[in-house]
Design an enzyme around this catalytic site. Structure first.
Site, PDB file in Angstrom:
ATOM      1  N   ALA A  91      45.139  20.838  27.579  1.00 46.33           N
ATOM      2  CA  ALA A  91      45.769  20.869  26.255  1.00 46.33           C
ATOM      3  C   ALA A  91      45.420  19.629  25.453  1.00 46.33           C
ATOM      4  O   ALA A  91      46.250  19.076  24.726  1.00 46.33           O
ATOM      5  CB  ALA A  91      47.277  20.983  26.414  1.00 46.33           C
ATOM      6  N   ARG A 104      39.595  24.340  14.188  1.00 42.16           N
ATOM      7  CA  ARG A 104      39.446  25.645  13.533  1.00 42.16           C
ATOM      8  C   ARG A 104      40.782  26.239  13.094  1.00 42.16           C
ATOM      9  O   ARG A 104      40.805  27.202  12.324  1.00 42.16           O
ATOM     10  CB  ARG A 104      38.720  26.621  14.468  1.00 42.16           C
ATOM     11  CG  ARG A 104      37.207  26.400  14.496  1.00 42.16           C
ATOM     12  CD  ARG A 104      36.528  27.432  15.377  1.00 42.16           C
ATOM     13  NE  ARG A 104      36.664  27.101  16.793  1.00 42.16           N
ATOM     14  CZ  ARG A 104      36.274  27.897  17.792  1.00 42.16           C
ATOM     15  NH1 ARG A 104      35.740  29.085  17.514  1.00 42.16           N
ATOM     16  NH2 ARG A 104      36.428  27.523  19.050  1.00 42.16           N
ATOM     17  N   GLU A 117      26.325  32.566  29.874  1.00 41.86           N
ATOM     18  CA  GLU A 117      26.844  32.558  28.516  1.00 41.86           C
ATOM     19  C   GLU A 117      26.062  33.529  27.648  1.00 41.86           C
ATOM     20  O   GLU A 117      24.910  33.869  27.934  1.00 41.86           O
ATOM     21  CB  GLU A 117      26.774  31.146  27.929  1.00 41.86           C
ATOM     22  CG  GLU A 117      27.630  30.132  28.661  1.00 41.86           C
ATOM     23  CD  GLU A 117      29.094  30.534  28.726  1.00 41.86           C
ATOM     24  OE1 GLU A 117      29.617  31.055  27.716  1.00 41.86           O
ATOM     25  OE2 GLU A 117      29.717  30.358  29.796  1.00 41.86           O
ATOM     26  N   ASN A 140      34.318  36.162  31.640  1.00 41.34           N
ATOM     27  CA  ASN A 140      35.040  35.002  32.149  1.00 41.34           C
ATOM     28  C   ASN A 140      36.174  34.664  31.186  1.00 41.34           C
ATOM     29  O   ASN A 140      35.949  34.444  30.001  1.00 41.34           O
ATOM     30  CB  ASN A 140      34.075  33.819  32.281  1.00 41.34           C
ATOM     31  CG  ASN A 140      34.759  32.544  32.721  1.00 41.34           C
ATOM     32  OD1 ASN A 140      35.857  32.573  33.270  1.00 41.34           O
ATOM     33  ND2 ASN A 140      34.102  31.410  32.500  1.00 41.34           N
ATOM     34  N   ASN A 174      94.683  36.118   9.420  1.00 40.29           N
ATOM     35  CA  ASN A 174      94.008  36.783   8.304  1.00 40.29           C
ATOM     36  C   ASN A 174      93.658  35.744   7.248  1.00 40.29           C
ATOM     37  O   ASN A 174      94.542  35.049   6.732  1.00 40.29           O
ATOM     38  CB  ASN A 174      94.892  37.861   7.689  1.00 40.29           C
ATOM     39  CG  ASN A 174      94.150  38.634   6.591  1.00 40.29           C
ATOM     40  OD1 ASN A 174      93.469  39.611   6.861  1.00 40.29           O
ATOM     41  ND2 ASN A 174      94.276  38.171   5.354  1.00 40.29           N
TER      42      ASN A 174
END
Length: 459
Positions: free
Chosen positions: A10, A16, A155, A170, A377
């Protein structure tokens, strides 16, 4: 029992996404992507989970908290380099390590467990999570040998015409023998156009050492989705929403229009609950049997009792009892608690208030910082005046009290058990039990005054 570890990647910036928000923190069905991944991995009863952070490291750590340990990748030099940052924690440990990306929110515990089981059953040193793609363009292809073992990953740009026809791709999620992983990582080169160290190169190194490299194919292609831009984020949102909604419907929840109903991944809903379209149910919300939500209601972090009805209203971080009627157009703000059989009607706002069993505020009222007993009430237009510009003060309304319409209760103030407050009163002193309190100017009628005003009007 084999020790189990996980590494979540991460550290990338996610340019992008065109966003100021760090990529893996973008939410899918109300939960950040990286949290989805970590939550699923932690269901595997891991010995240790480590998240590799870089850009936005502090915000990721704030989000995940104690659900993970952390290492920092100061320079983003590829996925292999990222995993290598955990070397000082994991390198000498025996066991199985899962490596997953923090931008793959659709991964499930079931698939990850099956991949690990397959990895151990085949005695592989590495196992690739793969998926069948009807249109595999852009993905790395998994080329298997006659024995079913993986020969190589190719690839798109390097694939021959025959290899491009292969539909097993993959996903970027892997399972490794931990010791072999870190030994192989030290042999990974950055001799490529990007000058980066790639994790898939470990596969080739292990194959060159005649080690077993296996692959486990998930039956759900959606789990392979990695989110790199807003288009993929929208796809993930749609797929996750569909998955969540179908799960609830299979458990006995009626979603009148599932395409227009939004339910978070941590929401729990009982049987025979009906959710009407336009509703959003998020966070740590629990809804008990036979309740009705919507249309167009927003619920977050609430516990809602059985047979309660919430129409066109908003409720947040509150506890709502059984057989409660809320709405339309009511707002239950945080830290409120409504007992059984309470009614909160249209254009009523409740904030940090407790309502006892059977109490009612049927319309056009604000009740904030208040302790309301049972059987009370509260008439139309009532306001608890809780704020003096600097501090908040409590209003207490004891059991069976009656608050007349258009009353102002200036806190701190108590209305005693069974007391009456006359309509139009501004109450700034305690009202004793069973008393009638009238706090308004005496009415004065000036006969003929209206005619005099009309005669003075100009045409």
């Amino acid at each position: 029992m084999t020790n189990k570890y996980a590494v979540v990647l991460a550290a990338g910036q996610g340019t992008r996404m065109k966003s100021k928000l760090y990529k893996v923190l973008h939410p899918v069905c109300g939960k950040p992507m990286v949290q989805h991944v970590v939550d699923q991995l932690n269901k595997l009863e891991l010995n240790e989970l480590i998240t590799v952070v870089g850009f936005g490291a502090e915000k990721v750590q704030d989000q995940l908290g104690e659900h993970s340990h952390y290492v920092v990748q100061e320079e983003q030099l590829g996925t292999g380099h990222a995993v290598l940052q955990t070397d000082h924690i994991l390198a000498d440990k025996k066991g199985t390590t899962v490596v997953a990306c923090g931008d793959t929110p659709l991964l499930t515990e079931e698939t990850l467990q099956k991949m690990m089981d397959h990895h151990e059953a085949t005695q592989a040193k590495a196992t690739i999570l793969t998926a069948h793609a009807e249109n595999p363009h852009g993905y790395g292809r998994v080329i298997r040998g006659g024995n079913g073992q993986v020969e190589r990953i190719v690839e798109q740009k390097d694939a021959s015409q025959d290899e491009q026809a292969v539909q097993e791709i993959n996903t970027g999620t892997y399972c490794f023998d931990n010791e072999f992983l870190f030994k192989a990582l030290k042999g990974v080169s950055n001799n490529n156009s990007q000058g980066e160290y790639y994790l898939p190169d470990v596969i080739q190194i292990l194959q060159n050492q005649d080690e077993i490299v296996s692959a486990y194919q998930t039956t759900d292609f959606s789990e392979s989705l990695g989110v790199n831009d807003r288009v993929a984020l929208a796809q993930a949102e749609k797929l996750m929403k569909q998955r969540i909604n179908e799960m609830h419907m299979k458990k006995g929840v009626t979603l009148v229009d599932s395409d227009n109903t939004y339910i978070g991944p941590d929401v729990k809903i009982g049987q025979d609950v009906i959710v009407y379209p336009g509703s959003m149910i998020e966070g740590e919300t629990t809804i008990e049997d036979d309740a009705v939500v919507g249309p167009h209601s927003m619920i977050k972090d609430c516990h809602i009792g059985a047979e309660t009805v919430i129409k066109q209203s908003v409720a947040t971080n509150s506890r709502i009892g059984a057989r409660v009627k809320i709405g339309p157009f009511a707002h239950i703000r945080p830290e409120s608690s409504l007992g059984d059989d309470v009614k909160v009607g249209n254009f009523v706002e409740i904030k940090k208030a407790v309502f006892g069993e059977g109490s009612k505020a049927s319309h056009l009222s604000y009740v904030g910082d208040a302790d309301v007993g049972s059987g009370v009430n509260i008439g139309c237009g009532t306001i608890t005046v809780n704020y003096d510009g600097n501090n908040k003060f409590m209003t207490t309304i004891e059991d069976d009290a009656f608050i007349g319409c258009n009353s102002n209760l200036v806190a701190p103030v108590t209305v005693g058990k069974g007391a009456y407050v006359a309509a139009g009163s501004t109450i700034n002193k305690d009202v004793p039990a069973e008393a009638l309190s009238i706090a308004r100017s005496r009415q004065t009628n000036k006969e003929g005054y209206a005619s005099k005003l009309n005669s003075n009007k100009k045409d």
